[in-house]
Every structure is written in C-alpha cells, then in structure tokens.
Motif scaffolding. Sequence first.
Motif, PDB file in Angstrom:
ATOM      1  N   GLU A   1       0.831  -1.203   0.000  1.00  0.00           N
ATOM      2  CA  GLU A   1       0.000   0.000   0.000  1.00  0.00           C
ATOM      3  C   GLU A   1       0.870   1.259   0.000  1.00  0.00           C
ATOM      4  N   LYS A   2       1.898   1.257   0.831  1.00  0.00           N
ATOM      5  CA  LYS A   2       2.788   2.413   0.927  1.00  0.00           C
ATOM      6  C   LYS A   2       3.506   2.652  -0.402  1.00  0.00           C
ATOM      7  N   ILE A   3       4.011   1.600  -1.020  1.00  0.00           N
ATOM      8  CA  ILE A   3       4.734   1.725  -2.291  1.00  0.00           C
ATOM      9  C   ILE A   3       3.801   2.213  -3.396  1.00  0.00           C
ATOM     10  N   LEU A   4       2.590   1.685  -3.417  1.00  0.00           N
ATOM     11  CA  LEU A   4       1.641   2.098  -4.452  1.00  0.00           C
ATOM     12  C   LEU A   4       1.301   3.578  -4.317  1.00  0.00           C
ATOM     13  N   LYS A   5       1.034   4.013  -3.102  1.00  0.00           N
ATOM     14  CA  LYS A   5       0.610   5.403  -2.884  1.00  0.00           C
ATOM     15  C   LYS A   5       1.753   6.402  -3.023  1.00  0.00           C
ATOM     16  N   SER A   6       2.941   6.029  -2.592  1.00  0.00           N
ATOM     17  CA  SER A   6       4.037   6.997  -2.552  1.00  0.00           C
ATOM     18  C   SER A   6       4.950   6.943  -3.773  1.00  0.00           C
TER      19      SER A   6
ATOM     20  N   LEU B   1       1.155   5.713 -29.505  1.00  0.00           N
ATOM     21  CA  LEU B   1       0.874   6.465 -28.275  1.00  0.00           C
ATOM     22  C   LEU B   1      -0.453   6.030 -27.663  1.00  0.00           C
ATOM     23  N   LYS B   2      -1.442   5.782 -28.507  1.00  0.00           N
ATOM     24  CA  LYS B   2      -2.751   5.345 -28.006  1.00  0.00           C
ATOM     25  C   LYS B   2      -2.664   3.962 -27.376  1.00  0.00           C
ATOM     26  N   ILE B   3      -1.861   3.094 -27.963  1.00  0.00           N
ATOM     27  CA  ILE B   3      -1.652   1.754 -27.384  1.00  0.00           C
ATOM     28  C   ILE B   3      -0.975   1.884 -26.020  1.00  0.00           C
ATOM     29  N   GLU B   4       0.041   2.740 -25.956  1.00  0.00           N
ATOM     30  CA  GLU B   4       0.744   2.970 -24.685  1.00  0.00           C
ATOM     31  C   GLU B   4      -0.194   3.568 -23.640  1.00  0.00           C
ATOM     32  N   LEU B   5      -1.044   4.502 -24.068  1.00  0.00           N
ATOM     33  CA  LEU B   5      -2.014   5.107 -23.159  1.00  0.00           C
ATOM     34  C   LEU B   5      -2.974   4.047 -22.614  1.00  0.00           C
ATOM     35  N   ASP B   6      -3.479   3.183 -23.488  1.00  0.00           N
ATOM     36  CA  ASP B   6      -4.378   2.110 -23.044  1.00  0.00           C
ATOM     37  C   ASP B   6      -3.687   1.201 -22.031  1.00  0.00           C
ATOM     38  N   TYR B   7      -2.420   0.895 -22.288  1.00  0.00           N
ATOM     39  CA  TYR B   7      -1.658   0.051 -21.364  1.00  0.00           C
ATOM     40  C   TYR B   7      -1.519   0.727 -19.999  1.00  0.00           C
ATOM     41  N   ILE B   8      -1.133   1.999 -20.000  1.00  0.00           N
ATOM     42  CA  ILE B   8      -0.952   2.718 -18.736  1.00  0.00           C
ATOM     43  C   ILE B   8      -2.279   2.843 -17.987  1.00  0.00           C
ATOM     44  N   LEU B   9      -3.364   3.055 -18.716  1.00  0.00           N
ATOM     45  CA  LEU B   9      -4.688   3.115 -18.075  1.00  0.00           C
ATOM     46  C   LEU B   9      -5.037   1.778 -17.428  1.00  0.00           C
ATOM     47  N   ASP B  10      -4.694   0.677 -18.084  1.00  0.00           N
ATOM     48  CA  ASP B  10      -4.924  -0.653 -17.503  1.00  0.00           C
ATOM     49  C   ASP B  10      -4.082  -0.858 -16.244  1.00  0.00           C
ATOM     50  N   VAL B  11      -2.842  -0.394 -16.288  1.00  0.00           N
ATOM     51  CA  VAL B  11      -1.958  -0.505 -15.121  1.00  0.00           C
ATOM     52  C   VAL B  11      -2.545   0.284 -13.955  1.00  0.00           C
ATOM     53  N   LYS B  12      -2.975   1.512 -14.236  1.00  0.00           N
ATOM     54  CA  LYS B  12      -3.571   2.346 -13.187  1.00  0.00           C
ATOM     55  C   LYS B  12      -4.818   1.684 -12.608  1.00  0.00           C
ATOM     56  N   LYS B  13      -5.652   1.155 -13.478  1.00  0.00           N
ATOM     57  CA  LYS B  13      -6.874   0.484 -13.028  1.00  0.00           C
ATOM     58  C   LYS B  13      -6.531  -0.695 -12.106  1.00  0.00           C
ATOM     59  N   PHE B  14      -5.534  -1.484 -12.501  1.00  0.00           N
ATOM     60  CA  PHE B  14      -5.132  -2.638 -11.693  1.00  0.00           C
ATOM     61  C   PHE B  14      -4.683  -2.196 -10.298  1.00  0.00           C
ATOM     62  N   TYR B  15      -3.792  -1.202 -10.244  1.00  0.00           N
ATOM     63  CA  TYR B  15      -3.270  -0.776  -8.943  1.00  0.00           C
ATOM     64  C   TYR B  15      -4.326  -0.055  -8.109  1.00  0.00           C
ATOM     65  N   ASP B  16      -5.237   0.651  -8.756  1.00  0.00           N
ATOM     66  CA  ASP B  16      -6.367   1.240  -8.017  1.00  0.00           C
ATOM     67  C   ASP B  16      -7.234   0.144  -7.397  1.00  0.00           C
ATOM     68  N   GLU B  17      -7.433  -0.938  -8.147  1.00  0.00           N
ATOM     69  CA  GLU B  17      -8.210  -2.068  -7.623  1.00  0.00           C
ATOM     70  C   GLU B  17      -7.476  -2.755  -6.474  1.00  0.00           C
ATOM     71  N   VAL B  18      -6.171  -2.846  -6.572  1.00  0.00           N
ATOM     72  CA  VAL B  18      -5.376  -3.422  -5.482  1.00  0.00           C
ATOM     73  C   VAL B  18      -5.570  -2.589  -4.216  1.00  0.00           C
ATOM     74  N   LEU B  19      -5.492  -1.273  -4.349  1.00  0.00           N
ATOM     75  CA  LEU B  19      -5.702  -0.403  -3.180  1.00  0.00           C
ATOM     76  C   LEU B  19      -7.108  -0.575  -2.610  1.00  0.00           C
ATOM     77  N   LEU B  20      -8.080  -0.716  -3.474  1.00  0.00           N
ATOM     78  CA  LEU B  20      -9.453  -0.939  -3.020  1.00  0.00           C
ATOM     79  C   LEU B  20      -9.558  -2.256  -2.251  1.00  0.00           C
ATOM     80  N   HIS B  21      -8.895  -3.296  -2.759  1.00  0.00           N
ATOM     81  CA  HIS B  21      -8.903  -4.587  -2.064  1.00  0.00           C
ATOM     82  C   HIS B  21      -8.200  -4.483  -0.704  1.00  0.00           C
ATOM     83  N   ILE B  22      -7.135  -3.695  -0.655  1.00  0.00           N
ATOM     84  CA  ILE B  22      -6.445  -3.489   0.623  1.00  0.00           C
ATOM     85  C   ILE B  22      -7.385  -2.787   1.598  1.00  0.00           C
ATOM     86  N   GLU B  23      -8.035  -1.743   1.117  1.00  0.00           N
ATOM     87  CA  GLU B  23      -8.953  -0.978   1.964  1.00  0.00           C
ATOM     88  C   GLU B  23     -10.075  -1.859   2.507  1.00  0.00           C
TER      89      GLU B  23
END
Length: 88
Positions: free
Chosen positions: A8-13, A39-61
């Motif tokens: 959680e600390k690593i994800l947030k900080s 660039l659009k492919i890279e953007l989609d990838y980064i959005l997926d990464v963000k979604k995954f880590y946001d979900e991880v934080l939600l699961h932690i919470e």
Amino acid sequence: MNKINELEKILKSDVLIEVDTELKALEKLISKDKDDKDLKIELDYILDVKKFYDEVLLHIEKKLLTEEEAINILKDLEDMKAEDEDEV
C-alpha cells in the motif's frame, strides 16, 4: 510492517504517482499527434496498469487482499523496476 502495508505504501508513494505522471505525458503527446497509434496503445496500457493498482488499493482498503497476493505483486514490481534499470 506486513507485506500488505508495504505494498500500500509503495503504491501510494511511488507507483501510482509515476503512473499518473506517465498518463499526463502521454495525454500531452496525444493532444499534439492524435493519429499516433503507438501512443494510443501505450495510453491504453498505462490506463490498464492504473486500473489494476487502483483495484489493489481498493482490495487493501476492504481487507480482501491476502498477504500472498501482496507478496506476488511486490515481486512483480521489483521485476519491473529491475527491467527499467536494465534498459538505462
């Protein structure tokens, strides 16, 4: 510190800050060149990464993430960091 708290600390900080910075940079580049498919492919990838880590934080919470899952995600983050360092 247990692995869930460490994750959680690593994800947030670190990780999500870096992901957000990358998103902003990609969005800026795309605004200049709307037809760049790479660039659009890279953007989609980064959005997926963000979604995954946001979900991880939600699961932690919600206390749904197990210690084993946290350990696996931390290992993946270490591997990604090592790959980035190898590219430099």
